[in-house]
Design a protein around this motif. Structure first.
Motif, mmCIF file in Angstrom:
data_model
loop_
_atom_site.group_PDB
_atom_site.id
_atom_site.type_symbol
_atom_site.label_atom_id
_atom_site.label_comp_id
_atom_site.label_asym_id
_atom_site.label_seq_id
_atom_site.Cartn_x
_atom_site.Cartn_y
_atom_site.Cartn_z
ATOM 1 N N VAL A 62 0.507 -1.492 -0.242
ATOM 2 C CA VAL A 62 -0.366 0.194 0.444
ATOM 3 C C VAL A 62 1.094 1.301 0.071
ATOM 4 O O VAL A 62 0.215 2.677 0.529
ATOM 5 N N PHE A 70 -1.344 4.485 -3.061
ATOM 6 C CA PHE A 70 -2.336 5.202 -2.252
ATOM 7 C C PHE A 70 -3.393 5.717 -1.833
ATOM 8 O O PHE A 70 -4.673 6.785 -1.483
ATOM 9 N N GLY A 125 -8.369 -0.505 -3.463
ATOM 10 C CA GLY A 125 -7.301 0.142 -3.681
ATOM 11 C C GLY A 125 -7.225 0.152 -4.987
ATOM 12 O O GLY A 125 -7.747 -0.239 -5.826
ATOM 13 N N SER A 134 -1.780 -1.376 -5.768
ATOM 14 C CA SER A 134 -1.725 -1.780 -4.431
ATOM 15 C C SER A 134 -2.351 -3.266 -4.293
ATOM 16 O O SER A 134 -2.843 -4.383 -5.134
#
Length: 107
Positions: free
Chosen positions: A27, A32, A79, A83
């Motif tokens: 992430v 993100f 996401g 990700s």
């Protein structure tokens, strides 16, 4: 303002839900945070997002309950394309989300 008007004003205000979220997996380094800012603003949420030194992403989402649930349960669980979310923990929060949605520095 008398108390009857004050109570009526509070009763007519839509409910607000505020949650703090910790997202783990791949992430960081995959946009993100920027993706989160864009999605949260689309949903009209207040709050913030930031990286954590342990490799996770932390966010505070506040707004209309259905919009918060959409952000947490649907969007953040997937996401952005690069990700890979492996865990997401959300819990109620009393923190002040401020106005608008912003990116905060890493903690």
């Amino acid at each position: 303002m008398n108390s009857a008007i004050s109570c009526a004003a509070k009763a007519s205000m839509p409910p607000i839900k505020t949650v703090r979220v910790i997202i783990k997996g791949r992430v960081q380094g995959v946009f993100f945070r920027d993706w989160t800012v864009q999605n949260a603003r689309e949903l009209g949420l207040n709050g913030w997002v930031r990286n954590r030194r342990d490799g996770s992403v932390e966010a505070l989402f506040s707004g209309e309950p259905a919009a918060v649930d959409d952000m947490v349960d649907k969007r953040c669980r997937l996401g952005p394309p690069a990700s890979m979310v492996t865990a997401l923990n959300a819990f109620p929060s009393d923190d002040d989300p401020g106005h608008g949605f912003q990116r905060k520095p890493t903690v």
